[in-house]
Structure formats: C-alpha cells, structure tokens
Design an enzyme around this catalytic site. Structure first.
Site, PDB file in Angstrom:
ATOM      1  N   ASP B 201       0.895  -1.152   0.000  1.00  0.00           N
ATOM      2  CA  ASP B 201       0.000   0.000   0.000  1.00  0.00           C
ATOM      3  C   ASP B 201       0.932   1.199   0.000  1.00  0.00           C
ATOM      4  OD1 ASP B 201      -1.573   2.174   0.603  1.00  0.00           O
ATOM      5  OD2 ASP B 201      -2.923   1.050   1.891  1.00  0.00           O
ATOM      6  N   HIS B 202       1.076   1.831  -1.159  1.00  0.00           N
ATOM      7  CA  HIS B 202       2.156   2.816  -1.287  1.00  0.00           C
ATOM      8  C   HIS B 202       1.981   4.000  -0.345  1.00  0.00           C
ATOM      9  CE1 HIS B 202      -0.742   4.626  -4.127  1.00  0.00           C
ATOM     10  NE2 HIS B 202      -0.169   5.746  -3.789  1.00  0.00           N
ATOM     11  N   HIS B 264      -6.048   2.654   1.558  1.00  0.00           N
ATOM     12  CA  HIS B 264      -5.303   3.850   1.974  1.00  0.00           C
ATOM     13  C   HIS B 264      -5.926   4.566   3.175  1.00  0.00           C
ATOM     14  CE1 HIS B 264      -3.275   3.096  -1.688  1.00  0.00           C
ATOM     15  NE2 HIS B 264      -4.074   3.763  -2.496  1.00  0.00           N
TER      16      HIS B 264
END
Lengths: 345, 513
Positions: B201-202, B264
């Site tokens: 999950d960047h 996110h």
C-alpha cells in the site's frame, strides 16, 4: 591578511537594530516570502576573502537546509576595536512562494572574544540548535560561556596547518555535550559506507578477521583524511597500533599483523582504498571528478563482484549538507582519532 | 521504523545511518510493460542504485506478454527513468544498472514460460551471484494473481533453496470484498508463507505516513491530547481533481470505497488511532493497527444511510476547464451506480476513542488534490472570552500527507490593538521548506524493505480482511438499496450536500482545504 570587507555582504545595519531591520525585510516582502529556519548556523572566519565565499555557501545551504546564518569575520589585527553588521536573505522558489533564510554578517575589529560571544548570544533564533563552524585555528583559551552553548562544533581538519596542536584543542570538547563534527570525517562517509557494504555480504564477512594489508591513496595535503579512514578501520576491527623501530603497523586481536601504506597521489582526496585479506581483495577506486566509486571484490570465498557506488561529491557545500542532514553524535570519530594520534604529522 | 540487516555482525556498519544493503536477489516483475513499472518501479530501483542501496548483485527480470529483447526493454525503461526519476540519470550509472535488467516473454497462463523463467533465473544466479533469492512483484490486475501464483507454484519458483528466500509482492486491490480477499489470501498462502508475502500500500511508504508515528510517539505534547477527552472529531481526507481517465473499466467495478477507503484511508485511520506498539517490529505495529480495525463499529443495514454518503460526479469545471460527468466518460457503462465520492462517519469503539467520530471523505473531481488527517480539538469552556461575544475557533492539528507534506496547528491569538479580538492563527511546518532535498519515493522504501525482509510497511493478511469486513457491510447495504440513493455532485465542488449534513449533525464542518 586581514582587512576590511571589500564587497558588502548585504544591507548595512546598526547592530542594535538588526532584528528590527530583519523584520522590515519581511514586512516589505508581503506574503510572497516565507522565513524558515531549522538551525542557527554560525560561521567564524578570520579571512576577509572568505566572507564572500561563505555568503555564497550559505545561499546554497539555505536552499536545502533552512537556517539563520550568522557569519562572523574577526578582523583581529585591526588596530581599534569595533563592529559592523549587514543583513541579507537567501530565497529560493518553492511553488508559488519563496522560502528565505536570513544571514547576519558581522565584522569584529580587534581581538575581543567577548564581542564574539555577545554577537552569537544576541542573534540566535531561539530554541533552535546552534551549529558553529570554526574556520580558523582554535584559540588557546575559549570562552566557556560561548562554547557551552554550541550543539555542533564544525571544523575541517583537512585545512589545519598544525593538526597535532589543533586536535589537542578540539579534545577539550570531547566530554561535553557539544558534538564534534570534523568535515574531514564527514567526507569519509561514502567511503565508510562503501567499505561496509563489501562485508554486508555474509560470505565476505569472515574476511574482515583476515585483513592483513590496507592501502589508501590520498591527494597531497590530505594525509589526515587517509589517517582517519585508517583509524576508523582499526577501531572497528579492534586493531592496535604497533611500532617497531619507527615502522608502524597494526596488530589484530589474534596477533595478526596488519600492514598499511598511505600513498600520496594527485586526484580525489581519497582516490583508492584497498583491503587485502589473504587472497581476497576489496577495492574502492575513484577517478578525480567522478561521482561514483568503482567497488570490486575478488579472490575470496565469495563471488567476485564489481559495482558503482555513490561517492562524496567533493564540494564543501555538499560536505556541510551531509553533516547537517545526518545529525546525531560521532562516537566513532573519537575512537578513530585515538588510534591514529601518534601518526598525525 | 526498523530496518533489517543482512549481516548484523558487520562491525563496519556501526554508526552508519544507511542500512545494510539487502542480500543479492532477482526481482521478477510481472506486468513489466505496464505503467507502474515504467513510472514507479524502475525509477525507484535506479534511485536506490544511485544512492548505493541496491545489493551488488541484482537481476531485474521483466515478465510480460509482448515480444521484445532485453535491449529493447532496457531502452524503453531508460526513456521512462529519464522522465520519472527523482534524480537526474547519470549515464554511467544507468548503463551499469541497465546491465542487470532482463526481459522474459511469456503469457501469464503458460506454465512453460515459468519453467523457462526458472531456468533463466538459475542461469542468472550462476552468472550474477544472486544466490537463488527471488522477489516476485505482481504488478498486474487481481484477476491475474491466481494464475501467476499457481504457475509459480507448479514451476517450483515459490520454493527457495536452503539459505535462500522467495517472496512475493502483491499490489492492491487485495480482493474486491472479504470472500475474494480470503480466497486471494488463501491462494497466496498456498504458494507463499505469510511471512514471505508483502501486500503493498504505497501510502505507507510515504514519508509523512511514516511520520505519523514519530509525531505521536516522539513528542510528549501530542500523545497526551490524543484521545476522546480532548479530541472532538477527526477528519481524514483524500481528494483528487482527476476523473477516472483511462481507468473506466477498472474503476467502474471498483469505486471509491474499494479503490481508496478499504486500503489507503483505513491505513491512515489505523496509524492515527492505534495505541503505542510494544516495539518497532513489523508485527508489533501491525498488531496495534489490527486492533483498531477490530474496534471499528460496524455500519450495516439502516445505519448505512445515516453514517455514509456515496456520490458520483456530474459535469462541471476543474482548474478552469470544463469536464465531463462520470457517466459521460469514455467506455463508461450507461447508468453506472459506481461511487466516485464517499463520506463516512466511523466510530472507533475503544477506551481511547469512544464518542469521537472519525469522518472520512474521498473523492474524484474535487477542487484540488490533497490527503490529510486533521484532529479537531474540543472547545475551551465558554466562560471567559465568550462573555465578550467572541467566537473562538477550536484547535486543529493537521498532518498533511500530500502534497506540501507537513504539520500545522491552528490556535487562537489576540489581534493587536486596544480592544480584545481573537482570531485563529496557524503554526505551520512544511517538509519542503525545512528539508529542501527531495525525499525518496514511497516505492523506493517499499522495494528495499521487501528485499531486506522488513514487512513493517506492508499490510498483513488480518489487516486486509478486517478492513474488508468493515467495508463489505456498507457495500452490501448500498447494493441492496438500504444504504440510500447515490447522490451527485458537480465536478469541481467539494462533494454533495449530504456529506455536509453528515458532519454537521456532530457539530462539525468539513475542513476547507
């Protein structure tokens, strides 16, 4: 030779009105400029020529490391005591705004340590760390009130004419809260990282206990840099200096002799460092002007490898930025220094 | 955040801030001709190389369907790296790095392509000293995961030799709902151990997301106030001015809830609401995040209409340009009910946060792009300055994740003058102002962590599944019509009126960003 400043480093101001004039500077800029500061960066020099260079350097530093810069030119040979001040701001674009750092420049005429203490005390940005870069020989006696305020004392042992004497003076800060930041040590960071990286390889790690020779090639005038690198290796690998009939080498804890050679050759400050451990060889090599080391390891119980690794860029601005960006203490510096002290010219 | 070390006994590492370089390995990127690889992965790898953080032996093997040679692949990637790298490309370094890049053509469903990949990786191990360590990056749509994983298993690529490792990085979405996530997790688990599975999950790789823990637990002043006694409510916003662009096919099946909230936004919520972990290990931190997810009050049935708002953008104007509505976007199914905007009131039913609503909003075609977390503190007692008719704004602590990363605190101050007038002022810390240098991209940190075996910034299986449980209950009500109708908002506005009503009933208003 000390003299009056030829080029003005900003807007001349009365010393008692510095803060007010700085305030005006910001008021006049409207909302387009933002003042920023992470540290107080004080620079002390006894060279008039260095003021312009330092002003340029502060401008570059400020673009990456916002600060209040206090540049002090001590014109110690001036016949009469006196002080002058200038202010300016270094701004760089950040989106629609400009981010600015302040610089206050002082010329202190005559030999007055108390004036130095006062200008530093009176113009700090409160609650921010004080980094003092001392660009002159350290004095015999220091004003403890000033020096006790310093969080990071920056100097460059590569510039010293009398390193033995200067290192002895620096050592008086060793047991204080002040962090000693030798830019000559900072320059070695990429070399230390490159050398450490060889031995992140688990197959190469045992070779650390078999190193029997170290060769370091350094530029003329950079012997201290080479010695510090050697001292770091020795302290980390638990080698002790051994001297027989004036010939120096190290002795490892298993009584193995570790020979060393410092080779002077024009080029980068440290252009090559070669470690030999029996048949295994580890070499970092750099041509002048190159941004990378060629790292090679071969001949040992590991696959031979070569790689490009980032090297220190060599500009003093880059060195200072690395130092300011790292923070923390440098406990290994003192250990390295201890070991090489007898070798310092 | 902790870092792992390939050889912790290396005495030359003492005092060096840079971490040990990971062990040599082969990184196999599935979907290597795709956008992510060109825009993010290869530039990230180049920057790692430029910073000296890559192992001396690394092979990057692109696996994709199109026919091309190693050299063609390298040339394409060089063009992309020159465009997207945060550091300027140095020709010598690129040439050195590019020599570690290879291309392997195969269909994802062709087992023989994996068998030949295995042979090629063995050859690269022998040639380049990558020691049988393999990291597989699934940069493909989730529908491709099962076949790729299955073929990795059949070809034995998931099994590492003694002393080596095989890991897999899975890009979001981690499923489309709880059953599919469980199924995906089970599929992955049949092929790789949980410890070798890295769900990326960047957002978690962003410096500012990592700074949330530092802000909370390295500053005594904030953590004391970080609870229901002092916090009135929390707002977490992720807005973007873009529409769906060329992603209509994917987005229409996904929607804002699956695309942003499930991963996110809930990750940011857990970092904001979690208790201090016992240490900085990956599992200690993830344990605390999972506890938060388990504490989320489930919103289901008729409550969905009360606690959630979903909406879709209609035609409007963004950045001075007229833009189409969602339904008019290219390749959009007629009458789509997919939400492009979600607002939620979330309650964390634990001791620390009881009674504090967390308002989450996310949307496309909003006036500007911003991601932030804002803690709105309770009002001061109305007994002093209020008597003079003054309105005193509440304190707000804002953590800006992107852009203009930083932290600000709103407080009240007296206006200069003989009369007593109180106005809000803002103390503002900008990363970009204070630290001028470019921070590493999220993918740099995450790729390095995966190579080094540090899972701290990756989602664990139970995190993903708990998040889906929460989201699925809401989606079920939306799908059944029990969750209320899909609202609309004009592109270029801050969302539908219903979202304003959602926060207003708690005495709050959405922040003006």
């Amino acid at each position: 030779m000390s003299t009056d400043l030829v080029l003005s480093p900003g807007l001349p101001v009365e010393i008692g009105r510095i803060e007010k004039e700085l305030g005006k500077l910001w008021e006049e800029s409207g909302d387009s400029k933002t003042r920023a500061s992470l540290i107080n960066l004080a620079i002390y020099t006894e060279s008039a020529e260095a003021v312009a260079k330092n002003t340029d350097l502060i401008a570059q530093i400020a673009s990456e490391h916002a600060c209040r810069a206090i540049l002090i030119y001590a014109n110690r040979t001036a016949p009469e005591r006196g002080a002058k001040a200038w202010i300016n701001a270094h701004c760089h674009a950040a989106g629609k705004r400009e981010i600015c750092s302040e610089q206050i420049t002082f010329q202190l005429d005559g030999d007055s340590p108390s004036a130095l203490t006062n200008v530093v005390f009176a113009h700090l940005d409160s609650d921010l760390p004080l980094c003092l870069w001392w660009q002159a020989p350290f004095p015999d006696h220091v004003d403890s009130r000033l020096w006790s305020w310093i969080d990071r004392l920056i100097f460059d042992s590569n510039m010293w004419a009398e390193p033995t004497k200067q290192f002895a003076r620096v050592r008086q800060f060793a047991n204080t809260r002040t962090v000693l930041c030798d830019l000559n040590w900072t320059r070695l960071l990429s070399l230390r990282q490159g050398l450490a990286q060889f031995f992140d390889n688990a197959c190469a790690l045992p070779c650390l206990c078999e190193i029997d020779r170290v060769e370091i090639t350094h530029a003329p005038g950079s012997r201290i840099s080479a010695l510090l690198l050697l001292g770091w290796l020795a302290s980390q690998l638990d080698w002790k200096l051994d001297s027989v009939l004036g010939r120096h080498s190290f002795r490892a804890s298993d009584q193995r002799e570790v020979a060393f050679e410092l080779i002077e050759k024009p080029g980068a400050i440290i252009s090559e460092c070669r470690l030999t451990a029996g048949p295994a060889k580890f070499c970092l090599e750099r041509d002048k002007g190159q941004e990378f080391f060629h790292a090679r390891m071969e001949g040992g119980p590991f696959e031979a490898k070569s790689q490009l690794l980032p090297a220190h860029r060599g500009r003093i601005t880059d060195t200072l930025l690395v130092e300011l960006g790292r923070g923390g203490k440098h406990p290994l510096y003192a250990k390295a220094l201890d070991l090489i002290e007898p070798l310092i010219p | 955040m902790p870092t792992s070390s390939a050889t912790p006994d290396n005495p030359l590492r003492e005092g060096l801030l840079s971490r040990s370089v990971p062990e040599p390995c082969s990184l196999v990127i599935f979907g290597a001709t795709g956008d992510l690889n060109h825009r993010k992965l290869i530039p990230a790898l180049y920057n790692l190389a430029a910073d000296g953080n890559l192992p001396p032996s690394i092979s990057v093997v692109g696996f994709a369907r199109r026919e091309k040679t190693d050299e063609q692949f390298r040339t394409e990637l060089e063009t992309a790296a020159r465009k997207f790298s945060r550091q300027k490309i140095n020709d010598e370094l690129w040439s050195n790095f590019a020599s570690s890049i290879f291309y392997h053509r195969s269909e994802f469903n062709d087992l023989s392509g994996y068998e030949s990949l295995a042979r090629r990786l063995d050859e690269l191990d022998a040639q380049r000293g990558t020691r049988g360590n393999r990291l597989f990056y699934l940069s493909v749509g989730p529908d491709q995961f099962p076949i790729i994983l299955e073929n990795l298993r059949k070809s034995g690529l998931n099994k590492a030799n003694d002393g080596s490792w095989a890991r897999v990085i899975v890009e979001k979405p981690f499923g489309t709902d709880l059953p599919s996530a469980i199924e995906l997790n089970s599929t992955v688990r049949e092929v790789f151990n949980e410890a070798d599975t890295y769900r990326i999950d960047h957002y978690l790789g962003k410096e500012t997301a990592q700074n949330i823990m530092v802000l909370r637990f390295a500053n005594a002043i904030f953590e004391q106030l970080w609870n229901a006694r002092y916090v009135h409510h929390v707002q977490i916003t992720a807005s973007e001015p873009l529409g769906v662009g060329g992603r209509a096919g994917y987005y229409d099946k996904s929607g804002a809830m699956r695309d942003m909230v499930q991963n996110h936004l809930l990750q940011l919520l857990t970092l904001t609401a979690m208790e201090p972990p016992t240490d900085l290990s990956a599992d200690a931190i993830r344990d605390e995040k999972v506890k938060v997810l388990r504490s989320l009050r489930r919103i289901s049935g008729a409550d969905v209409a009360k606690y959630t708002v979903r909406a879709q953008y209609t035609a409007g104007s963004v950045n001075g340009e007229d833009v189409l509505g969602y339904l008019q976007e290219e390749n959009m199914p007629a009458g789509s009910q997919t939400e492009t905007y979600v607002a939620l009131e979330v309650n964390v039913d634990n001791w620390r946060w009881a009674g504090v609503p967390f308002f989450i909003r996310v949307g496309k075609r909003l006036p500007k792009g911003a991601t932030e977390i804002a803690l709105h503190f309770k009002s001061v007692p109305p007994v002093l300055f209020h008597q003079t008719g003054q309105t005193i704004d509440d304190n707000v602590l804002v953590i800006r994740i992107q852009p203009d990363e930083g932290v600000s605190l709103r407080m009240s101050a007296k206006l200069p003058g003989s009369s007593l007038r109180i106005e809000p002022v803002k103390m503002d810390f900008h990363y970009g102002t204070s630290f001028g240098k470019a921070t590493p991209e999220a993918y740099e940190r995450l790729l390095l962590d995966a190579m080094a075996g540090d899972a701290t910034l990756f989602a664990r299986r139970d995190e993903v599944e708990e998040a889906w449980k929460f989201v699925d209950a809401i989606r079920a009500a939306w799908d059944s019509g029990e969750g209320g109708p899909l609202a609309t908002y004009s592109a270029g506005t801050w969302g539908p009126d219903e979202a304003d009503a959602l926060v207003n009933r708690s005495g709050a208003t959405w922040r003006r960003l």
